[in-house]
Design a protein around this motif. Structure first.
Motif, PDB file in Angstrom:
ATOM      1  N   TYR A 159       0.832  -1.212   0.000  1.00  0.00           N
ATOM      2  CA  TYR A 159       0.000   0.000   0.000  1.00  0.00           C
ATOM      3  C   TYR A 159       0.866   1.262   0.000  1.00  0.00           C
ATOM      4  CZ  TYR A 159      -3.449   3.425   1.649  1.00  0.00           C
ATOM      5  OH  TYR A 159      -4.247   4.528   1.788  1.00  0.00           O
ATOM      6  N   THR A 160       1.907   1.243   0.822  1.00  0.00           N
ATOM      7  CA  THR A 160       2.770   2.425   0.925  1.00  0.00           C
ATOM      8  C   THR A 160       3.589   2.664  -0.338  1.00  0.00           C
ATOM      9  OG1 THR A 160       4.595   1.157   1.908  1.00  0.00           O
ATOM     10  CG2 THR A 160       2.957   2.111   3.409  1.00  0.00           C
ATOM     11  N   PRO A 175       1.798   4.288  -6.205  1.00  0.00           N
ATOM     12  CA  PRO A 175       1.832   5.724  -6.531  1.00  0.00           C
ATOM     13  C   PRO A 175       0.435   6.293  -6.684  1.00  0.00           C
ATOM     14  CG  PRO A 175       2.210   4.419  -8.498  1.00  0.00           C
ATOM     15  CD  PRO A 175       2.079   3.440  -7.361  1.00  0.00           C
ATOM     16  N   ASP A 176       0.371   7.581  -6.996  1.00  0.00           N
ATOM     17  CA  ASP A 176      -0.913   8.213  -7.259  1.00  0.00           C
ATOM     18  C   ASP A 176      -1.524   7.644  -8.536  1.00  0.00           C
ATOM     19  OD1 ASP A 176      -0.626   9.786  -5.041  1.00  0.00           O
ATOM     20  OD2 ASP A 176       0.289  11.458  -6.139  1.00  0.00           O
ATOM     21  N   LEU A 177      -2.817   7.752  -8.634  1.00  0.00           N
ATOM     22  CA  LEU A 177      -3.550   7.169  -9.757  1.00  0.00           C
ATOM     23  C   LEU A 177      -3.034   7.653 -11.106  1.00  0.00           C
ATOM     24  CD1 LEU A 177      -6.030   5.578 -10.832  1.00  0.00           C
ATOM     25  CD2 LEU A 177      -7.350   7.690 -10.571  1.00  0.00           C
ATOM     26  N   GLU A 178      -2.754   8.949 -11.228  1.00  0.00           N
ATOM     27  CA  GLU A 178      -2.368   9.522 -12.510  1.00  0.00           C
ATOM     28  C   GLU A 178      -1.095   8.896 -13.070  1.00  0.00           C
ATOM     29  OE1 GLU A 178      -3.283  11.181  -9.879  1.00  0.00           O
ATOM     30  OE2 GLU A 178      -5.242  11.891 -10.575  1.00  0.00           O
ATOM     31  N   GLU A 179      -0.210   8.436 -12.187  1.00  0.00           N
ATOM     32  CA  GLU A 179       1.056   7.863 -12.635  1.00  0.00           C
ATOM     33  C   GLU A 179       0.890   6.473 -13.231  1.00  0.00           C
ATOM     34  OE1 GLU A 179       4.250   8.113  -9.813  1.00  0.00           O
ATOM     35  OE2 GLU A 179       3.318   9.813  -8.784  1.00  0.00           O
ATOM     36  N   THR A 200     -11.305   7.523 -18.051  1.00  0.00           N
ATOM     37  CA  THR A 200     -11.739   6.988 -16.764  1.00  0.00           C
ATOM     38  C   THR A 200     -12.890   6.023 -16.996  1.00  0.00           C
ATOM     39  OG1 THR A 200     -13.392   8.693 -16.318  1.00  0.00           O
ATOM     40  CG2 THR A 200     -11.110   9.157 -15.665  1.00  0.00           C
ATOM     41  N   LYS A 256      -6.164   1.003  -1.550  1.00  0.00           N
ATOM     42  CA  LYS A 256      -5.636   2.318  -1.947  1.00  0.00           C
ATOM     43  C   LYS A 256      -6.598   3.085  -2.863  1.00  0.00           C
ATOM     44  CE  LYS A 256      -2.126   5.303  -2.847  1.00  0.00           C
ATOM     45  NZ  LYS A 256      -1.342   6.052  -1.877  1.00  0.00           N
ATOM     46  N   TYR A 257      -7.180   2.364  -3.837  1.00  0.00           N
ATOM     47  CA  TYR A 257      -7.966   3.026  -4.864  1.00  0.00           C
ATOM     48  C   TYR A 257      -9.426   2.595  -4.815  1.00  0.00           C
ATOM     49  CZ  TYR A 257      -3.172   3.249  -6.672  1.00  0.00           C
ATOM     50  OH  TYR A 257      -1.829   3.424  -6.792  1.00  0.00           O
ATOM     51  N   ASP A 279     -11.448   3.601  -9.980  1.00  0.00           N
ATOM     52  CA  ASP A 279     -10.057   3.956 -10.243  1.00  0.00           C
ATOM     53  C   ASP A 279      -9.291   2.742 -10.779  1.00  0.00           C
ATOM     54  OD1 ASP A 279     -10.532   6.511  -9.384  1.00  0.00           O
ATOM     55  OD2 ASP A 279      -9.753   6.188  -7.363  1.00  0.00           O
TER      56      ASP A 279
END
Length: 718
Positions: free
Chosen positions: A93-94, A97-101, A133, A237-238, A242
Motif C-alpha cells: 500500500y505504501t 503511486p498516485d492514480l495519474e502515474e 476513466t 488504496k484506490y 479507479d
C-alpha cells in the motif's frame, strides 16, 4: 507394664456404633431438604468418568486431544498468516503511486501518421490515445468489460476464491496444470499484472521488453500469492472505478493500441466515449487474446467474439434482448484507416526516412504529417489488383510495385507488392534494386538535347560493334533484331531502339550521361561500359520515378519525400520539416520540354501506346531488361508521375511481358482512376516547328575537334 496395659478401659463396640441411629436421624432432614439438590447436578462428571472407561474412552480421549491441538494450531497459524498478509498488504500500500502515474505504462511512444489532408491513416509504436476513466468511456464499453472479465468486480475485495476454484477445476478437467490456462483472476488482479506488481522495466535485468512482459505474466504459486497481496493493496488504496480506469488505460488491445481510447481510434476512428454496443463488445472481446482477435488481423473472428460478449451482457441484464439481437446482426466494421492495415508500404517508408529517435525508437508521442493522398493510394492498389485478376495467369508469383508522385517529388502513393495491406514487408518500390532497361534511355537523350541536339537529328541504325577492353567485341541489337537505317532521335526513342541509343551515348560521352542521370536522382552505381545506355545499371522504382519527375518539372532534380512535418503530440511547433523537394537544375527548361515532347510520342505512337488515357496528354517510357527479368513503364501527365515495375523476386524471366505490355496496362488502370474527375491539362512540352531538313544542328562552340570526328563517324552524316 502388663498391669498398666490392662488398666486401660476396653474398647466398647456399642459406643462406636451406638451413635449411628442418632447420626442418621440428624441427617434425615438434610436428605429430605429440597433446596439442597446439588449432588444431582454433579451427575455429569460422573457420566464423563464412565465414558473414559474402556477402549472407546481411550481413543476418544486421544481424538479429543488431537482436535483441541489442531484447533489451537489452526487459529494461531491463521492469525499469524493474516498478520503477515496484513503487513505485506500494508507495505505494498505504501509503495503504490498516485492514480495519474499508473494510467500510461508504455515503455515506447507512438507515431501517428497523417495524410496530406490531416487525416490519420497509420500508426506505429505503442499508441496511447490519452487517459480515460471508467466513467468517461462509453457505458457499453464499461459494461462489456465487466461482463466479460469479472462480473462480480464491484462485490469482491480484489480476489475471488470462487473464481480461482472454478478456474482450477476447469484447468484440471481439460488436462492442464491447476494454474495453467484459466486463471480465475479478477480485474484487480489483472491490473496488478499489467503493473507487473510494481516492478518497472530495467534494460539491465531483461534482454527486451518482451522478456519483461513474459516475466510479469508467469503463473507460479508464489506469483499468484504476490498478485493477490498486490490486488488487496490496490483495493485498499484506490476506489473500484479507479482500478477499472487503470485497467482500461493499460490493457493491450491489439494493433499496437494500449488502452480503450487508442483502440477506439485505431479501429473505429472515434472516441471511446462514443462507442456503440457492437464496437464496445469488440474491444472488450480483445482482452483475452488481443493480437489474435484484433479486427485488423481477422475481422470475422473478432466479430464472432463480439457476439459472445453481447450475449454475456444480455445474460447479466446489461443489454435487452432487442438490443442484443440488433447489435449481433449489425457487427462493428473498421474505419477506412484501420482497413488500410496501418498504412502499408508508404508508412514503413516514411518511418525509415525520419530520425530513429523520433520514429522507431521514440519514447514520446509523435505526429508526422505526410504527402500521402489516400484517394490516389486506393487507385494504385485497385488498378494493380484489377490487372492481376484480369490480365495475369492465375497462380502467377510475379510481383509488381507502383509509385505515384507530384512533380516536386512529393510521393502520393506507394505499393511495394501485390499484397498491399501489410506492414513491415519487403518494399519492392524502395528496397529492390533492378536493372532499368530502356527506361534509362530518356537520360541519354536528355544529355544529347542539353548539348544542343534536336529531336529531328538523325542517327544511323545499322549493325554496330564496340571493342571493350578486357571483354572483347560487343554488338548491341534492337529488340526486334531489325535495323531501320537513318532515323531521327525522336523516332529512335519512340521505338526504343538500342543501337541508336548506344551511339548517342558514345557520342555525347558516357560520363556526361552518368552525370545527368545521377543529378536527376539515380543514386545507384551506374555501369561504366557502353551498356549504360541500355539500362544495365540497377536502380529502385522510387529513384527512377523521382528522376522522371525532374523531367516533368522542367529539368530540375527532386528528392522524393513523404515526410512533411514532425512534431510531438500537443506541441504546436514542429521539430523538423521535409527533407525533399525540388533541387538543382540538371538540364535547361528548353531541353526538358523537348524531351517531354519526344516521350509523349512514345505513348501516342510508340511502344507505350497501352498507357493512353482518352483526353489526356501522356509522356513516358517503357523498359525491358535482358531475358525479360524486369519490365517497366514510367510516365506522367501534367499533374503526376507514376512508375510501375514488374518482375519476379528471384529474377525468373517474365513470360511474354515487356514494359509496353502489362506494366503499361497497370499504369493506365492506375492513372485512369487517379485522373477521374480531374480536368485534363496539357503537358509542358514544346510545340514542334515544321520538320526541317534532316541535318545535324550547329554544335556549341565548346566542342573540340576530336568529338566532331567521333560524331561524324557514328552518325554517318555531313
Amino acid at each position: 507394664m502388663t498391669d498398666s496395659r490392662k488398666r486401660k478401659p476396653p474398647l466398647v463396640a456399642e459406643k462406636r456404633y451406638g451413635a449411628k441411629p442418632t447420626a442418621a436421624k440428624k441427617a434425615k432432614p438434610k436428605t429430605k431438604s429440597k433446596p439442597k439438590a446439588k449432588p444431582k447436578r454433579r451427575s455429569a462428571p460422573r457420566k464423563a468418568k464412565q465414558r473414559r472407561g474402556g477402549i472407546v474412552g481411550f481413543f476418544g480421549r486421544i481424538i479429543g486431544w488431537v482436535l483441541k491441538l489442531f484447533w489451537k494450531i489452526t487459529w494461531r497459524s491463521a492469525m499469524v498468516v493474516m498478520l503477515i498478509i496484513g503487513l505485506a498488504v500494508a507495505y505494498v500500500y505504501t509503495t503504490l503511486p498516485d492514480l495519474e502515474e499508473l494510467l500510461d505504462g508504455r515503455a515506447q511512444g507512438s507515431v501517428t501518421l497523417q495524410d496530406r489532408n490531416g487525416d490519420v491513416f497509420a500508426w506505429r509504436g505503442d499508441q496511447f490515445g490519452g487517459a480515460v476513466t471508467a466513467n468517461s468511456v462509453s457505458r457499453h464499453l464499461k459494461n462489456a468489460v465487466i461482463a466479460t472479465e469479472d462480473k462480480r468486480f464491484y462485490n469482491h475485495i480484489g480476489v475471488s476464491p470462487r473464481g480461482v476454484a472454478s478456474a482450477v477445476r476447469i484447468n484440471l478437467r481439460e488436462g492442464r496444470g491447476p494454474l495453467s490456462g484459466h486463471g480465475g483472476s479478477t480485474i484487480t488482479q489483472q491490473t496488478a499484472k499489467l503493473l507487473c506488481l510494481g516492478v518497472e522495466y530495467d534494460k539491465t535485468q531483461w534482454k527486451s521488453e518482451a522478456d519483461y512482459v513474459a516475466d510479469c505474466r508467469r503463473g507460479s504459486m508464489a506469483r499468484k500469492i504476490k498478485e493477490a497481496i498486490f490486488a488487496l493493496a490496490m483495493e485498499a488504496k484506490y476506489a473500484k472505478d479507479d482500478i477499472l480506469s487503470i485497467y482500461l488505460n493499460r490493457a493491450y488491445m491489439g494493433g499496437g493500441a494500449y488502452g480503450a481510447e487508442a483502440a477506439a481510434q485505431r479501429y473505429y476512428g472515434k472516441s471511446a466515449a462514443t462507442l456503440n454496443p457492437a464496437e464496445a463488445a469488440t474491444i472488450a472481446g480483445l482482452l483475452t487474446a488481443p493480437s489474435r482477435l484484433a479486427p485488423t488481423n481477422n475481422l470475422k473472428r473478432s466479430q464472432d467474439r463480439a457476439a459472445t460478449v453481447l450475449r454475456l451482457m444480455n445474460e447479466q441484464g446489461l443489454l435487452s434482448d432487442a438490443e442484443t439481437s440488433r447489435w449481433q446482426n449489425n457487427p462493428a466494421t473498421l474505419s477506412e484507416a484501420a482497413q488500410a492495415k496501418a498504412g502499408g508500404y508508404f508508412a514503413d517508408w516514411v518511418m525509415s526516412t525520419g530520425p530513429e529517435f523520433f520514429t522507431n525508437n521514440t519514447t514520446e508521442d509523435v505526429i508526422i504529417s505526410t504527402t500521402l493522398d489516400q484517394r490516389i493510394q486506393k487507385a494504385a492498389e485497385e488498378g494493380l489488383k484489377w490487372v492481376f485478376e484480369n490480365k495475369v495467369k492465375e497462380g502467377s508469383e510475379a510481383e509488381a510495385a507502383i509509385v505515384v508522385m507530384s512533380a516536386d517529388g512529393a510521393v502520393r502513393a506507394m505499393v511495394g507488392g501485390r499484397q498491399s495491406k501489410v506492414s513491415g514487408a519487403f518494399n519492392r518500390a524502395v528496397q529492390a534494386k533492378r536493372q532499368t532497361g530502356s527506361a534509362f534511355k530518356p537520360f541519354v537523350y536528355a544529355t544529347a538535347l542539353e548539348l544542343g541536339y534536336s529531336h529531328v537529328d538523325t542517327v544511323l541504325d545499322a549493325p554496330y560493334c564496340l571493342n571493350i577492353p578486357g571483354s572483347g567485341e560487343w554488338c548491341p541489337r534492337n529488340y526486334t533484331n531489325k535495323h531501320y537505317g537513318e532515323v531521327s532521335l525522336e523516332w529512335a526513342l519512340m521505338q526504343s531502339l538500342n543501337v541508336p541509343a548506344v551511339k548517342i551515348s558514345e557520342a555525347v560521352g558516357r560520363e556526361n550521361v552518368r552525370k545527368v542521370a545521377g543529378d536527376f536522382g539515380i543514386e545507384s552505381d551506374l555501369a561504366a561500359g557502353p551498356a549504360l545506355a541500355l539500362g544495365a545499371s540497377e536502380a529502385s522504382l522510387l529513384e527512377m520515378t523521382g528522376a522522371y519527375a525532374g523531367i516533368l518539372n522542367g529539368g530540375s532534380s527532386v528528392t522524393p519525400f513523404g515526410l512533411v512535418e514532425l512534431k510531438l503530440l500537443d506541441d504546436p511547433e514542429p521539430l523538423m520539416g521535409t527533407g525533399g523537394g525540388i533541387r538543382e537544375r540538371v538540364i535547361s527548361e528548353d531541353a526538358a520540354r523537348e524531351l517531354i515532347y519526344m516521350m509523349s510520342k512514345v505513348v501516342s505512337e510508340g511502344t507505350g501506346a497501352r498507357a493512353q488515357i482518352p483526353g489526356w496528354q501522356i509522356a513516358g517510357k517503357t523498359g525491358t531488361t535482358s531475358a525479360a527479368k524486369d519490365a517497366w513503364f514510367i510516365g506522367f501527365t501534367a499533374d503526376y508521375v507514376a512508375g510501375v515495375w514488374m518482375g519476379y523476386d528471384d529474377n525468373t524471366p517474365l513470360t511474354g511481358v515487356t514494359g509496353g505490355g502489362l506494366p503499361a496496362q497497370i499504369w493506365q488502370e492506375v492513372m485512369t482512376r487517379v485522373t477521374e474527375g480531374m480536368t485534363p491539362r496539357p503537358l509542358p512540352a514544346f510545340t514542334p516547328k515544321p520538320k526541317p531538313s534532316q541535318t545535324r544542328p550547329n554544335r556549341s562552340n565548346n566542342r573540340d575537334n576530336v568529338l566532331e570526328q567521333l560524331l561524324r563517324g557514328i552518325f554517318g552524316g555531313n
